[in-house]
Design a protein around this motif. Structure first.
Motif, PDB file in Angstrom:
ATOM      1  N   GLU A   1     -15.178   3.105  -7.080  1.00  0.00           N
ATOM      2  CA  GLU A   1     -14.503   4.409  -7.009  1.00  0.00           C
ATOM      3  C   GLU A   1     -12.990   4.245  -6.964  1.00  0.00           C
ATOM      4  OE1 GLU A   1     -17.156   3.755  -5.174  1.00  0.00           O
ATOM      5  OE2 GLU A   1     -18.625   5.350  -5.500  1.00  0.00           O
TER       6      GLU A   1
ATOM      7  N   GLU B   1     -11.826   3.335 -10.403  1.00  0.00           N
ATOM      8  CA  GLU B   1     -11.841   4.542 -11.250  1.00  0.00           C
ATOM      9  C   GLU B   1     -10.672   5.459 -10.914  1.00  0.00           C
ATOM     10  OE1 GLU B   1     -15.609   6.508 -11.095  1.00  0.00           O
ATOM     11  OE2 GLU B   1     -16.565   5.047 -12.420  1.00  0.00           O
ATOM     12  N   MET B   2     -10.356   5.567  -9.618  1.00  0.00           N
ATOM     13  CA  MET B   2      -9.231   6.410  -9.207  1.00  0.00           C
ATOM     14  C   MET B   2      -7.946   5.914  -9.879  1.00  0.00           C
ATOM     15  SD  MET B   2      -6.486   6.024  -6.906  1.00  0.00           S
ATOM     16  CE  MET B   2      -6.901   5.081  -5.443  1.00  0.00           C
ATOM     17  N   LYS B   3      -7.753   4.601  -9.877  1.00  0.00           N
ATOM     18  CA  LYS B   3      -6.532   4.047 -10.489  1.00  0.00           C
ATOM     19  C   LYS B   3      -6.539   4.261 -12.009  1.00  0.00           C
ATOM     20  CE  LYS B   3      -5.699   0.629  -6.902  1.00  0.00           C
ATOM     21  NZ  LYS B   3      -5.784  -0.790  -6.512  1.00  0.00           N
ATOM     22  N   LEU B   4      -7.708   4.091 -12.618  1.00  0.00           N
ATOM     23  CA  LEU B   4      -7.812   4.326 -14.061  1.00  0.00           C
ATOM     24  C   LEU B   4      -7.437   5.773 -14.387  1.00  0.00           C
ATOM     25  CD1 LEU B   4     -11.193   2.496 -14.813  1.00  0.00           C
ATOM     26  CD2 LEU B   4      -8.954   1.798 -15.646  1.00  0.00           C
ATOM     27  N   CYS B   5      -7.895   6.702 -13.521  1.00  0.00           N
ATOM     28  CA  CYS B   5      -7.623   8.119 -13.765  1.00  0.00           C
ATOM     29  C   CYS B   5      -6.170   8.482 -13.521  1.00  0.00           C
ATOM     30  CB  CYS B   5      -8.519   8.985 -12.878  1.00  0.00           C
ATOM     31  SG  CYS B   5     -10.220   8.907 -13.409  1.00  0.00           S
ATOM     32  N   LEU B   6      -5.432   7.580 -12.877  1.00  0.00           N
ATOM     33  CA  LEU B   6      -4.004   7.837 -12.662  1.00  0.00           C
ATOM     34  C   LEU B   6      -3.157   7.076 -13.677  1.00  0.00           C
ATOM     35  CD1 LEU B   6      -3.975   7.735  -8.758  1.00  0.00           C
ATOM     36  CD2 LEU B   6      -3.683   9.751 -10.201  1.00  0.00           C
ATOM     37  N   GLY B   7      -3.782   6.578 -14.726  1.00  0.00           N
ATOM     38  CA  GLY B   7      -3.019   5.961 -15.816  1.00  0.00           C
ATOM     39  C   GLY B   7      -3.011   4.442 -15.821  1.00  0.00           C
ATOM     40  N   ALA B   8      -3.750   3.806 -14.886  1.00  0.00           N
ATOM     41  CA  ALA B   8      -3.786   2.337 -14.881  1.00  0.00           C
ATOM     42  C   ALA B   8      -4.650   1.838 -16.040  1.00  0.00           C
ATOM     43  CB  ALA B   8      -4.377   1.841 -13.563  1.00  0.00           C
TER      44      ALA B   8
ATOM     45  N   GLU C   1      -4.557  -3.403 -14.409  1.00  0.00           N
ATOM     46  CA  GLU C   1      -3.876  -2.861 -13.228  1.00  0.00           C
ATOM     47  C   GLU C   1      -4.896  -2.335 -12.217  1.00  0.00           C
ATOM     48  OE1 GLU C   1       0.252  -1.169 -15.210  1.00  0.00           O
ATOM     49  OE2 GLU C   1      -1.616  -0.109 -15.628  1.00  0.00           O
TER      50      GLU C   1
ATOM     51  N   SER D   1     -15.356   0.098 -23.778  1.00  0.00           N
ATOM     52  CA  SER D   1     -14.315   0.369 -24.770  1.00  0.00           C
ATOM     53  C   SER D   1     -13.319   1.421 -24.279  1.00  0.00           C
ATOM     54  CB  SER D   1     -14.954   0.832 -26.080  1.00  0.00           C
ATOM     55  OG  SER D   1     -15.695   2.010 -25.823  1.00  0.00           O
ATOM     56  N   GLY D   2     -13.737   2.273 -23.346  1.00  0.00           N
ATOM     57  CA  GLY D   2     -12.823   3.246 -22.751  1.00  0.00           C
ATOM     58  C   GLY D   2     -12.225   2.700 -21.463  1.00  0.00           C
ATOM     59  N   GLU D   3     -12.299   1.395 -21.283  1.00  0.00           N
ATOM     60  CA  GLU D   3     -11.840   0.699 -20.069  1.00  0.00           C
ATOM     61  C   GLU D   3     -12.544   1.235 -18.825  1.00  0.00           C
ATOM     62  OE1 GLU D   3      -7.648   0.140 -19.779  1.00  0.00           O
ATOM     63  OE2 GLU D   3      -7.481  -0.644 -21.813  1.00  0.00           O
ATOM     64  N   GLU D   4     -13.747   1.768 -18.997  1.00  0.00           N
ATOM     65  CA  GLU D   4     -14.507   2.256 -17.843  1.00  0.00           C
ATOM     66  C   GLU D   4     -15.280   1.094 -17.223  1.00  0.00           C
ATOM     67  OE1 GLU D   4     -15.359   2.487 -20.923  1.00  0.00           O
ATOM     68  OE2 GLU D   4     -17.508   2.543 -21.239  1.00  0.00           O
ATOM     69  N   PRO D   5     -15.387   1.053 -15.888  1.00  0.00           N
ATOM     70  CA  PRO D   5     -16.112  -0.049 -15.251  1.00  0.00           C
ATOM     71  C   PRO D   5     -17.587  -0.038 -15.671  1.00  0.00           C
ATOM     72  CG  PRO D   5     -14.931   1.275 -13.613  1.00  0.00           C
ATOM     73  CD  PRO D   5     -14.875   2.024 -14.896  1.00  0.00           C
TER      74      PRO D   5
ATOM     75  N   ARG E   1     -13.645   9.642 -20.445  1.00  0.00           N
ATOM     76  CA  ARG E   1     -14.116   8.316 -20.868  1.00  0.00           C
ATOM     77  C   ARG E   1     -14.432   7.368 -19.710  1.00  0.00           C
ATOM     78  NH1 ARG E   1     -10.830   5.727 -25.678  1.00  0.00           N
ATOM     79  NH2 ARG E   1     -12.748   4.533 -25.873  1.00  0.00           N
TER      80      ARG E   1
ATOM     81  N   PRO F   1      -7.103   4.885 -23.543  1.00  0.00           N
ATOM     82  CA  PRO F   1      -7.672   5.479 -22.323  1.00  0.00           C
ATOM     83  C   PRO F   1      -6.622   5.933 -21.313  1.00  0.00           C
ATOM     84  CG  PRO F   1      -8.850   3.477 -22.918  1.00  0.00           C
ATOM     85  CD  PRO F   1      -7.697   3.574 -23.857  1.00  0.00           C
ATOM     86  N   ALA F   2      -5.563   5.142 -21.119  1.00  0.00           N
ATOM     87  CA  ALA F   2      -4.558   5.512 -20.111  1.00  0.00           C
ATOM     88  C   ALA F   2      -3.818   6.782 -20.526  1.00  0.00           C
ATOM     89  CB  ALA F   2      -3.577   4.365 -19.893  1.00  0.00           C
TER      90      ALA F   2
ATOM     91  N   ARG G   1      -6.154   9.780 -19.988  1.00  0.00           N
ATOM     92  CA  ARG G   1      -6.378  10.118 -18.571  1.00  0.00           C
ATOM     93  C   ARG G   1      -5.127  10.666 -17.885  1.00  0.00           C
ATOM     94  NH1 ARG G   1      -9.534   4.680 -18.363  1.00  0.00           N
ATOM     95  NH2 ARG G   1     -11.572   5.380 -19.077  1.00  0.00           N
TER      96      ARG G   1
ATOM     97  N   ARG H   1     -10.026   9.018  -2.882  1.00  0.00           N
ATOM     98  CA  ARG H   1      -9.806   7.592  -2.574  1.00  0.00           C
ATOM     99  C   ARG H   1      -8.325   7.352  -2.352  1.00  0.00           C
ATOM    100  NH1 ARG H   1     -14.482   5.130  -1.154  1.00  0.00           N
ATOM    101  NH2 ARG H   1     -16.046   6.388  -2.197  1.00  0.00           N
TER     102      ARG H   1
ATOM    103  N   PHE I   1       2.132   2.088 -12.609  1.00  0.00           N
ATOM    104  CA  PHE I   1       1.359   1.665 -13.779  1.00  0.00           C
ATOM    105  C   PHE I   1       2.193   1.767 -15.049  1.00  0.00           C
ATOM    106  CE2 PHE I   1      -2.188   3.560 -11.031  1.00  0.00           C
ATOM    107  CZ  PHE I   1      -2.377   2.355 -10.381  1.00  0.00           C
TER     108      PHE I   1
ATOM    109  N   SER J   1       1.664   2.611 -18.083  1.00  0.00           N
ATOM    110  CA  SER J   1       1.596   3.787 -18.961  1.00  0.00           C
ATOM    111  C   SER J   1       2.452   4.937 -18.434  1.00  0.00           C
ATOM    112  CB  SER J   1       0.147   4.251 -19.125  1.00  0.00           C
ATOM    113  OG  SER J   1      -0.318   4.821 -17.932  1.00  0.00           O
ATOM    114  N   ASN J   2       2.830   4.887 -17.154  1.00  0.00           N
ATOM    115  CA  ASN J   2       3.672   5.947 -16.581  1.00  0.00           C
ATOM    116  C   ASN J   2       5.115   5.492 -16.397  1.00  0.00           C
ATOM    117  OD1 ASN J   2       1.397   7.637 -16.313  1.00  0.00           O
ATOM    118  ND2 ASN J   2       0.832   6.626 -14.398  1.00  0.00           N
TER     119      ASN J   2
ATOM    120  N   LEU K   1       1.622  13.720 -12.275  1.00  0.00           N
ATOM    121  CA  LEU K   1       1.647  13.207 -13.654  1.00  0.00           C
ATOM    122  C   LEU K   1       1.664  14.344 -14.678  1.00  0.00           C
ATOM    123  CD1 LEU K   1      -0.921  10.279 -13.315  1.00  0.00           C
ATOM    124  CD2 LEU K   1       1.548  10.115 -13.402  1.00  0.00           C
TER     125      LEU K   1
END
Lengths: 263, 223
Positions: A161, A164-171, A175, A254-258, B54, B75-76, B79, B90, B106, B108-109, B157
């Motif tokens: 989780e 995923e939170m970091k991915l959703c913030l642009g990581a 990262e 491929s979408g960088e999803e875990p 995604r 993806p970045a 998102r 979290r 990050f 991308s930002n 963002l």
């Protein structure tokens, strides 16, 4: 005191050493550790593998076949990969092939560096130096790799989780998993670094003891041991980082999803 | 109004499941809309949000963001424009300020400028978090406060579309009311497009609000 010929260990004396195993089995039985089977299998394997290795080594160390030496090295790395597989037990991510290739390349490079440049053996693959150096690198780094890989997969599941939170913030996936990556590599490297702290104070390494028991000059044995300690830290760092970099990408789609399911 | 999000014939099956969670699902979301998505547990509401950003991959079908298939977007980048806020917030170890500024670390930002402390303090007030202090450890905040921090962190963002996955399910009624009030302000005053999965009876008023129900593998517009 003069240096005398090394004292032989007879079969009876060797069997006497099984007392240590009996004490371990007793502990397992009394405290219900459930280790009796592993201890028994481990003991049998120690006898069988080392005696077999003794015969093979006697042959290999006197061999002048380059391909035989490299072949033995490849077998050692392959066996190490299967031992890592046994400890990691991960089915969702295909990590064995990158692990094998990285281990083969990094350990081979380290063993060549030590035997050719530091020891200066000629040819560089002289089995007397190349095989023991390779064996120590493989054995030590294999344990480190198993620790790193197992921890990386476990943490990635547990912290899915947060990743995923970091991915959703642009990581990106690197990262998002950077903390887990660092923690896993460090966990694998700490035993080798601790060994450097304690060597000569807390314990006398097996290789050095063996050389001294076999009648070698302690000063020479010490130099070899220092090379071994440094070699192990370097090979562990390089192989851990390289393997983790390769398998980390495989943990994301491929979408960088875990890809690893949460526990 | 132009469609910000187009979903066409989307079918999705969970890994290891024998039946699809939903089949050939279609939905169009227009700019400025607030879509509420309801349905029984396990009907696929959260999965739909995760597919849009995604965090999961569909079996078939296509999702377009402003006309571009999301599968073709980095993806970045996707998102940061289509932001997903999870049901359970979290936080990372560190202060409230460090958590709010986390996205700006990050790559991308990198082009975005991080807000200063004065702006953060003002935004905390707007999110009913005034007086907490930016130096407070984020882990020590209540779940309700963490949910508002997570929402604020995402909004820093400036995404176009917010995907909110049961944002109030873990909250007490008072905290839930605060989150609903923030959502309404974002939609009405700031024109943000919202796609919210919810189990609650929350139903804001206005022509931009639409209620959908997902059940038995299909999606239907509710009166």
């Amino acid at each position: 005191m003069t240096t005398s010929a090394i004292i032989d260990i007879s079969t009876g004396q060797l069997l006497l050493a099984l007392v240590f195993i009996l004490t371990a089995q007793l502990s397992s039985f009394v405290f219900r550790l459930g280790l009796h089977r592993d201890i028994a299998v481990g003991t049998l394997r120690t006898f069988a593998q080392l005696f077999l290795m003794g015969y093979v080594l006697t042959y290999i160390l006197h061999s002048d076949s380059f391909w035989l030496v490299v072949g033995v090295f490849a077998v050692m790395v392959t066996s190490a990969v299967f031992i890592v597989k046994g400890r990691v037990n991960e089915k969702q991510v295909p990590y064995l092939l990158p692990t094998f290739i990285t281990m083969l390349l990094s350990y081979f490079t380290t063993a060549v560096f030590v035997s050719a440049l530091i020891i200066g053996s000629a040819p560089w693959w002289e089995p007397r130096y190349f095989i023991p150096a390779g064996g120590m690198v493989i054995g030590n780094s294999m344990s480190a790799l198993a620790i790193s890989i197992e921890r990386f997969f476990r943490e990635l599941r547990q912290q899915r989780e947060t990743v995923e939170m970091k991915l959703c913030l642009g990581a990106d996936y690197r990262e998002a998993s950077a903390d887990i990556f660092r923690g896993a590599v460090k966990a694998g490297m700490i035993p080798s670094i601790n060994a450097m702290m304690g060597v000569g104070l807390v314990f006398i390494p097996g290789m050095m003891s063996g050389q001294i028991l076999a009648g070698a000059d302690p000063q020479v044995a010490i130099r070899y041991q220092i090379v071994v300690m440094l070699m192990l830290v370097g090979s562990t760092a390089v192989s851990s980082v390289a393997v983790m970099l390769l398998i980390r990408r495989r943990c994301f789609g491929s979408g960088e999803e875990p890809l690893l399911s949460p526990e | 109004m132009a469609a910000i999000l187009e979903i066409r014939d989307l079918t999705f099956t969970h890994e290891g499941a024998s039946e699809p969670l939903f089949r050939e699902l279609s939905l169009s979301v227009e700019e400025g809309q607030h879509i509420l998505l309801k349905g029984p547990s396990g009907s696929g509401k959260s999965s739909l949000l995760r597919l849009i950003c995604r965090l999961a991959a569909p079996d078939s079908g296509i999702i377009r963001y402003r006309g571009t298939p999301v599968s073709e977007m980095p993806p970045a980048t996707l998102r940061s424009r289509v932001a997903y806020v999870a049901q359970i917030p979290r936080m990372v170890d560190g202060t409230l300020e460090e958590n709010l500024l986390l996205p700006f670390a990050f790559a991308s930002n990198a082009r975005r400028s991080a807000p200063d402390r004065a702006l953060l303090e003002r935004m905390l007030d707007e999110f009913y978090l005034g007086g907490i202090g930016l130096d407070r450890p984020a882990m020590k905040l209540s779940t309700g406060q963490q949910q508002r921090v997570a929402l604020l962190r995402t909004l820093l963002l400036e995404p176009d579309l917010l995907l909110l996955d049961e944002p109030t399910s873990a909250l007490d009624p008072e905290s839930a009311a605060m989150v609903f009030s923030i959502m309404e302000r974002l939609n009405r005053e700031k024109g943000k497009t919202l796609l919210t999965v919810t189990h609650s009876d929350y139903r804001p008023e206005g022509p931009q609000v639409a209620l959908y129900r997902i059940e038995n593998r299909t999606l239907s517009l509710q009166p």
